[in-house]
Design an enzyme around this catalytic site. Structure first.
Site, mmCIF file in Angstrom:
data_model
loop_
_atom_site.group_PDB
_atom_site.id
_atom_site.type_symbol
_atom_site.label_atom_id
_atom_site.label_comp_id
_atom_site.label_asym_id
_atom_site.label_seq_id
_atom_site.Cartn_x
_atom_site.Cartn_y
_atom_site.Cartn_z
ATOM 1 N N TYR A 61 1.312 2.657 -4.910
ATOM 2 C CA TYR A 61 1.971 1.421 -5.330
ATOM 3 C C TYR A 61 1.032 0.242 -5.088
ATOM 4 O O TYR A 61 0.389 0.150 -4.044
ATOM 5 C CB TYR A 61 3.267 1.204 -4.557
ATOM 6 C CG TYR A 61 4.440 1.978 -5.094
ATOM 7 C CD1 TYR A 61 5.131 1.539 -6.226
ATOM 8 C CD2 TYR A 61 4.859 3.156 -4.480
ATOM 9 C CE1 TYR A 61 6.210 2.258 -6.720
ATOM 10 C CE2 TYR A 61 5.940 3.875 -4.968
ATOM 11 C CZ TYR A 61 6.614 3.419 -6.082
ATOM 12 O OH TYR A 61 7.679 4.127 -6.572
ATOM 13 N N GLU A 62 0.970 -0.673 -6.072
ATOM 14 C CA GLU A 62 0.080 -1.822 -5.975
ATOM 15 C C GLU A 62 0.805 -3.152 -6.135
ATOM 16 O O GLU A 62 0.204 -4.215 -5.948
ATOM 17 C CB GLU A 62 -1.033 -1.690 -7.017
ATOM 18 C CG GLU A 62 -1.835 -0.397 -6.840
ATOM 19 C CD GLU A 62 -2.976 -0.242 -7.836
ATOM 20 O OE1 GLU A 62 -3.211 -1.177 -8.633
ATOM 21 O OE2 GLU A 62 -3.628 0.819 -7.818
#
Length: 295
Positions: A147-148
């Site tokens: 996840y970014e």
């Protein structure tokens, strides 16, 4: 008293294994995010290394860009990266394992894939259920957290992801887990909180060194040691982008930096983003990476 001895011995073994993670012969490669590449397109799988293909990506969104609170769907191209192809590559190569990466940068075009839980409990329940089915169907061995973008605090992210990993490991559904942070204040705050609370259930750190601006060999080694300090005791992997990008590219000294880290017994492995881009260079960097690790 006997229980205390066993508990102490277990803690000591965990501590010892964490602090002595490098060097390793672990090679990892993301695949499936950008093209119709096949597992069999990668021509060299050295039997003396541990080789992980990382499917990119599974995302808890629908095809029409709606978040689903932990109900993960497949977003890689399944005609070439389906259960039959995965089973075949694993049957042919006993050292190959498969991971699935969760999240990624975008979903359906340039729409960002946000981590958006409605609650920790509901997200974890949905994630365990949907991923357990996916892992069984696609013969997957582990998960990678990538996840970014976030619509939740570092504390909620840490609790959701940490409890997901614990649940999947405790049930025997997966045998390893990794995280894929990079040097951004928001990203690091979330992953460092996850590491602080749940580092004991995370096996590898796929740090995205290619997210830095261009680096020299000495700068790369320095950045590697900095992140090794941030993720203390981790099996930290060096990385580059095979299609070119930031960090230290393979033709500009990446392998020289890795040799230096290996001589210092700090190299926890190598990973590449990604097989899809490596097709253009005929996978020459995959061979060089494995040769260096196997030597």
């Amino acid at each position: 008293m006997e229980f205390c001895k066993i508990l102490f011995a277990t803690f000591f073994l965990l501590l010892f294994s964490k602090s002595n993670a490098a060097n390793s012969k672990l090679f990892r490669e993301y695949i499936g995010a950008e093209s119709d590449v096949k597992l069999s397109d990668v021509p060299i799988i050295d039997s003396s290394v541990e080789f992980h293909f990382i499917l990119a990506f599974a995302i808890d969104y629908t095809d029409d860009k709606q978040p689903t609170n932990g109900k993960f769907n497949v977003f890689w191209e399944t005609d070439n990266l389906g259960p039959k192809q995965i089973a075949s590559i694993k049957d042919s190569n006993s050292n190959v394992k498969i991971a699935v990466s969760l999240g990624g940068d975008t979903v359906v075009g340039n729409n960002k894939a946000f981590f958006t839980p409605k609650s920790t409990e509901s997200w974890v329940q949905n994630a365990v259920s949907s991923l357990s089915d996916m892992i069984q169907q696609y013969h997957i061995d582990g998960i990678d957290i990538d996840y970014e973008h976030f619509k939740a605090s570092p504390e909620i992210f840490a609790e959701c992801i940490g409890e997901l990993i614990k649940s999947l490991k405790n049930s025997g559904t997966i045998s390893f887990a990794s995280i894929a942070p990079y040097d951004d204040d928001t990203v690091q705050s979330h992953y460092l909180e996850l590491w602080r609370k749940y580092g004991h259930v995370i096996d590898y750190v796929n740090f995205q060194f290619y997210a830095y601006d261009k680096l020299s060999v000495s700068e790369f080694v320095s950045k590697f040691k900095e992140q090794a300090s941030n993720y203390g005791g981790s099996q930290l992997l060096a990385s580059f982008e095979s299609g070119g990008g930031g960090g230290l590219n393979p033709n500009d000294g990446f392998f020289e930096a890795c040799k230096e880290l290996k001589e210092q017994e700090k190299l926890g492995g190598i990973f590449i983003w990604c097989a899809d881009e490596s097709q253009k260079s005929r996978f020459q960097y995959e061979k060089k990476s494995q040769d260096l690790l196997a030597a």
